[in-house]
Design a protein around this motif. Structure first.
Motif, PDB file in Angstrom:
ATOM      1  N   LEU A   1      45.274  36.108  12.887  1.00 48.07           N
ATOM      2  CA  LEU A   1      44.051  36.817  13.506  1.00 48.07           C
ATOM      3  C   LEU A   1      44.585  38.542  13.360  1.00 48.07           C
ATOM      4  O   LEU A   1      43.482  39.189  13.222  1.00 48.07           O
ATOM      5  N   ALA A   2      45.788  38.786  13.013  1.00 48.73           N
ATOM      6  CA  ALA A   2      46.035  40.239  12.862  1.00 48.73           C
ATOM      7  C   ALA A   2      45.532  40.623  11.465  1.00 48.73           C
ATOM      8  O   ALA A   2      45.049  41.618  11.111  1.00 48.73           O
TER       9      ALA A   2
ATOM     10  N   ASP B   1      25.430  34.048   3.709  1.00 50.95           N
ATOM     11  CA  ASP B   1      25.443  32.674   3.205  1.00 50.95           C
ATOM     12  C   ASP B   1      26.143  32.642   2.177  1.00 50.95           C
ATOM     13  O   ASP B   1      26.507  31.236   1.388  1.00 50.95           O
ATOM     14  N   GLU B   2      26.549  33.586   1.274  1.00 48.40           N
ATOM     15  CA  GLU B   2      27.173  33.711   0.096  1.00 48.40           C
ATOM     16  C   GLU B   2      28.751  33.427   0.154  1.00 48.40           C
ATOM     17  O   GLU B   2      29.612  33.198  -0.621  1.00 48.40           O
ATOM     18  N   VAL B   3      29.137  34.173   1.210  1.00 54.06           N
ATOM     19  CA  VAL B   3      30.716  34.189   1.698  1.00 54.06           C
ATOM     20  C   VAL B   3      31.137  33.287   2.569  1.00 54.06           C
ATOM     21  O   VAL B   3      32.383  32.635   2.375  1.00 54.06           O
ATOM     22  N   VAL B   4      30.270  33.145   3.784  1.00 54.58           N
ATOM     23  CA  VAL B   4      31.123  32.384   4.668  1.00 54.58           C
ATOM     24  C   VAL B   4      31.457  30.980   4.307  1.00 54.58           C
ATOM     25  O   VAL B   4      32.217  30.418   4.689  1.00 54.58           O
ATOM     26  N   PRO B   5      30.625  30.004   3.550  1.00 49.86           N
ATOM     27  CA  PRO B   5      30.815  28.715   3.074  1.00 49.86           C
ATOM     28  C   PRO B   5      32.254  28.621   2.350  1.00 49.86           C
ATOM     29  O   PRO B   5      33.021  27.802   2.408  1.00 49.86           O
TER      30      PRO B   5
ATOM     31  N   GLY C   1      37.053  26.428   2.862  1.00 57.34           N
ATOM     32  CA  GLY C   1      37.900  25.463   1.802  1.00 57.34           C
ATOM     33  C   GLY C   1      39.084  24.866   2.449  1.00 57.34           C
ATOM     34  O   GLY C   1      39.578  23.894   1.909  1.00 57.34           O
ATOM     35  N   GLY C   2      39.695  25.470   3.185  1.00 52.60           N
ATOM     36  CA  GLY C   2      41.119  25.150   3.776  1.00 52.60           C
ATOM     37  C   GLY C   2      40.922  24.256   4.941  1.00 52.60           C
ATOM     38  O   GLY C   2      42.194  24.241   5.420  1.00 52.60           O
TER      39      GLY C   2
ATOM     40  N   ALA D   1      39.221  37.114   6.188  1.00 53.13           N
ATOM     41  CA  ALA D   1      39.051  37.159   7.479  1.00 53.13           C
ATOM     42  C   ALA D   1      38.412  35.825   8.034  1.00 53.13           C
ATOM     43  O   ALA D   1      38.924  35.510   9.083  1.00 53.13           O
ATOM     44  N   MET D   2      37.168  35.426   7.394  1.00 53.34           N
ATOM     45  CA  MET D   2      36.649  34.347   8.018  1.00 53.34           C
ATOM     46  C   MET D   2      37.840  33.176   7.844  1.00 53.34           C
ATOM     47  O   MET D   2      37.578  32.086   8.753  1.00 53.34           O
ATOM     48  N   ALA D   3      38.159  33.060   6.821  1.00 58.36           N
ATOM     49  CA  ALA D   3      39.305  31.675   6.487  1.00 58.36           C
ATOM     50  C   ALA D   3      40.187  31.644   7.588  1.00 58.36           C
ATOM     51  O   ALA D   3      40.771  30.616   8.348  1.00 58.36           O
TER      52      ALA D   3
END
Length: 852
Positions: free
Chosen positions: A797-798, A693-697, A701-702, A729-731
């Motif tokens: 995705l790559a 929860d510190e990184v995923v949020p 932003g985009g 990666a999550m973005a």
């Protein structure tokens, strides 16, 4: 009272249709006039299962209070009082609520069976007690409700209720198993395709083993000696010679022609241990047959043809594969040979294949006789008794007259004593000296070396024969004792060697040190060379002895193939020790090959990792940098345009866009520079413990506000990741999901824990991707269906997969139940939090009753 019969419907997972099949069986029995009642059936709110309960008599349940709740359980006393012919009892592994008569439901079933009531029940394969560890390694969840295997094995009938993983997941997605609010969680955790496939394999293999056990029991009870060719079982008779590899390969080809073919290689050793095969050759053949999917067996038997046929019939084999005899022509005078004898006595139900090979008629080694192995002190006392004993006895007998018969018995006893003490040679000496003294002192005419009465000649001959026979028996017994002790020592050494291999103790230096200690040598070294003209090099060495550069410089050298040898210094080993040494040498070569293969695999893994990171870097440069640059350029061009008068609000908005794009570029370039340094090994991913929860949020932003629903529980364990790589990666995953999700349908980003892993699932409701294209979408610069820019699956995705694998994780694509695509990012958990429940534990056993 006759015991009731138990019928079990066995399934691989919840929802395959066990309860439905049990209720269908109940309706069939009722139609035949059988008194059948429902003792306890849980339909789990499944409409089709609930409908099957109509028309069946149900025994009222007993309600028990526990921790402020009321739980229904089977009323065992009511069922016993009702006393039906057949009782339906669902969920055999269920744990009863505290306060029940028995702790487990299978114990209730035992009481019903003891009362003469037939029982039909259900159980899943994951609830068998012996498979608990296996199921936990597959699903990541330890099953708390188990049933002893013996209870299920004692069932009179076991019927497998099978369903493919794809069909089961479709049933789940259609709402035929669980309520809609539980479907996504179940499909994401316990009901994953890999889990279901592995559990299905366990169920099929377990039932197949049970069928084999039934067949073996039936054949034993009915004394069936004939072969039943239910499936091809091919026995390969091995002698330890080099032709064994040819026979194993031929048998494997025969097995491939039949469905379910099985190869069993057997080596039959004589019980006396006088002859034995090469341990190295047998080890190679064992490895070969196991690589081909067969099994290796070691059988002891003095009559090799009979032992081979007994083994084949015992395993219900259909064919035997033997090699043509290696004996020379003259050796056939001793008998027809193993192959001819087996073929003659095999009978009509067992086919025998005689396979030719390169070693036919080249002869075979004969056993070498070893001398007696009596101790030195025994041999000394044997010679004293054999040489000095007869004269002493003669002096004593000259003082008394006992008669010729008694005199001969005393000399015979002395000969037997010499044989018992010293073996054959002292006994022969005693017999010779004793016979001469008997002739001279006690056989008429006395004091002459002649015998007047022919009967005395026969007596003396018998005396000598008995002495020689007893001495031979003693000598043979001593030799056998020595051989047994030696074979026991060899077996212990080889067993220790095999145990080390099974425990993974396969270091070359450790193995060489064990060789040195076992044989009491000063040093041990493994030498090798590339060809016959190349110099020898040392692959590994232990000990303090003199260094050995070539095998001929060692006190003992054991060749391993053409270009490898095990060299020992310290003393010269007897020939009988070389057999065990050959096993150590073969294992040393295997360990060296394994170490080099591991080194090559590590290098290949490093190269693959570099290629993967390089690919991710190129994809990120070509894709992720272009978007903010285009935005910055457009904003600057707009501000510099003289054709448009921009208001202060518009200027502020454009400048904010430029600043945001520059920040994004700065952040991205920093990550990409770190990735580029990975190629030279100067920078590695900065892996540290962090909460999701510190990184995923930060990765959201985009994307437009409200387009993503975030579900990251605070109870999740921390993960070992590089925060910058994870954010990128999550973005990319979220941006792609938002792009292809229908308007007004938010993307779900949910995280859950499963064993030692944490999964982040990005779920969209878009058009989805076919199975054949799921791997291709992760390749750089690829679009599904060659769609134009703005359509298809995003190029990011790559990048996401490259970053995930650089952190030791994985990224895969799955279908979203009901339509769409789900990206599953799996990360390593930093450490479990035992006081908190994970999502996997909430959904692992949906059928479990709320009990203890």
């Amino acid at each position: 009272m006759a015991r009731g019969k138990l019928r079990i419907y066995l399934g691989a997972a919840p929802g395959v249709g066990k309860t439905y099949a049990m209720l269908s069986e109940a309706h069939r029995r009722i139609e035949r006039g059988t008194d059948c009642v429902v003792a306890f059936v849980e339909h789990h709110d499944r409409p089709r299962t609930e409908v099957m309960l109509h028309g069946l008599e149900q025994v009222p349940r007993r309600e028990l209070e526990y921790r402020g709740g009321v739980f229904p359980e089977m009323d065992l006393d009511a069922v016993l009082a009702r006393r039906p012919q057949v009782a339906l009892v669902d969920e055999l592994a269920h744990t009863n609520v505290p306060g029940s008569r028995n702790a487990k439901r299978w114990q209730d079933v035992e009481e019903l069976l003891a009362a003469g009531i037939d029982v039909v029940s259900t159980v899943n394969i994951q609830h068998l007690e012996s498979l608990g560890d296996v199921v936990e390694s597959i699903t990541g969840v330890r099953q708390q409700e188990t049933v002893p295997d013996e209870v299920v094995r004692r069932a009179d009938q076991i019927e497998l209720v099978d369903m493919s993983p794809e069909a089961l997941r479709r049933r789940m997605a259609h709402g035929n198993i669980y309520q809609p609010d539980k479907v996504d969680a179940a499909l994401s955790n316990y009901f994953r395709p890999g889990n279901l496939t592995a559990l299905r394999e366990l169920a099929l293999l377990w039932v197949a083993d049970r069928v084999d056990a039934y067949l073996t029991q039936y054949r034993s009870e009915h004394r069936v000696s004939r072969i039943w060719g239910s499936r091809e079982r091919i026995v390969v008779g091995l002698t330890g010679g080099p032709e064994g590899r040819t026979l194993i390969r031929r048998a494997a080809r025969l097995a491939e022609k039949g469905a379910g073919g099985e190869v069993l290689a057997v080596y039959i050793a004589r019980s006396d241990g006088l002859t034995s095969a090469s341990p190295k050759e047998l080890a190679m053949q064992r490895t070969l047959v196991e690589d081909l999917g067969g099994t290796f067996h070691h059988v002891v038997g003095d009559d090799i043809p009979a032992a081979l046929l007994a083994f084949a019939r015992g395993v219900n084999a259909t064919q035997i594969v033997l090699g043509s005899s290696r004996r020379k022509t003259w050796q056939y005078v001793f008998g027809p040979g193993v192959g001819a004898t087996v073929a003659r006595e095999s009978g009509p139900d067992l086919d025998v294949h005689i396979v030719t090979h390169d070693e036919v008629a080249k002869g075979r080694g004969l056993p070498v006789a070893r001398g007696a192995r009596l101790g030195r002190s025994r041999r000394v006392w044997g010679w004293v008794a054999g040489v000095a004993g007869p004269p002493v006895l003669a002096v004593l007998l000259n003082t008394v007259d006992l008669g010729l018969a008694n005199d001969m018995l005393l000399f015979l006893a002395l000969t037997v004593a010499a044989a018992l003490l010293g073996g054959l040679l002292p006994a022969l000496a005693s017999a010779a000296v004793g016979s001469l003294l008997l002739n001279y002192f006690y056989t008429p005419p006395l004091h002459r070396w002649t015998i007047a009465d022919p009967k005395n000649i026969v007596a003396i001959l018998i005396f000598v024969a008995v002495g020689v026979a007893v001495a031979s028996v003693v000598d043979l017994a001593a030799r056998r004792t020595h051989q047994a002790a030696r074979l026991r020592a060899e077996s212990e050494i080889l067993s220790l060697l095999a145990g080390n291999v099974l425990r993974g103790e396969t270091g070359l230096e450790d193995l060489l040190e064990r060789v040195r200690e076992t044989f009491g040598m000063e040093s041990a070294a493994l030498l090798e060379r590339a060809s016959d003209v190349e110099p020898w090099t040392c692959a590994g060495r232990v000990g303090r002895g003199r260094p050995v550069e070539r095998p001929d410089q060692a006190d003992v050298d054991m060749p391993v193939g053409d270009h490898m040898a095990l060299a020992l210094t310290g003393r010269v080993l007897p020939a009988e020790d070389r057999r065990v040494l050959a096993a150590f040498a073969a294992q040393a070569a295997v360990v060296l090959d394994r170490r080099r293969l591991q080194e090559e695999a590590d290098r290949a893994r490093t190269l693959a990792e570099g290629n993967r990171i390089r690919t991710a870097l190129l994809a990120a440069v070509s894709h992720d940098l272009r978007t903010p640059l285009a935005g910055i350029k457009a904003a600057v061009t707009s501000l510099r345009s003289e054709d448009v008068e921009w208001s202060e609000e518009d200027r502020a908005e454009l400048l904010a866009g430029i600043e945001e794009g520059a920040d994004r570029l700065d952040h991205l370039v920093g990550n990409l520079l770190d990735m580029s340094r990975l190629q030279t090994g100067t920078v590695t991913p900065l892996i540290r413990e962090i909460d999701l929860d510190e990184v995923v949020p930060m990765a959201l932003g985009g994307v437009p506000e409200g387009s993503v629903v975030l579900d990251v529980p605070e109870s999740l364990p921390m993960v070992d990741v590089d925060p910058g790589l994870l954010e990128r990666a999550m973005a990319n995953l979220v941006e792609n999901a938002v792009k292809y999700s229908p308007s007004g349908t938010p993307v779900l980003v949910a995280a859950s824990a499963l064993a030692d892993r944490v999964e982040v699932r990005v779920v969209d409701r878009g058009p989805g991707v076919p199975d054949e294209a799921k791997d291709r979408i992760f390749e750089p610069f690829q679009r599904h269906g060659d769609a134009p820019r703005g359509a298809g699956v995003g190029l990011g995705l790559a990048v996401a997969r490259g970053f995930a694998e650089a952190m030791g994780g994985t990224l895969d694509a799955e279908d979203t139940p009901g339509g769409g695509l789900t990206m599953v990012l799996t990360l390593r958990a930093a450490g479990p939090r035992p006081e908190l429940l994970t999502a996997a534990e909430h959904t692992a056993e949906p059928e479990r009753q709320a009990s203890s």
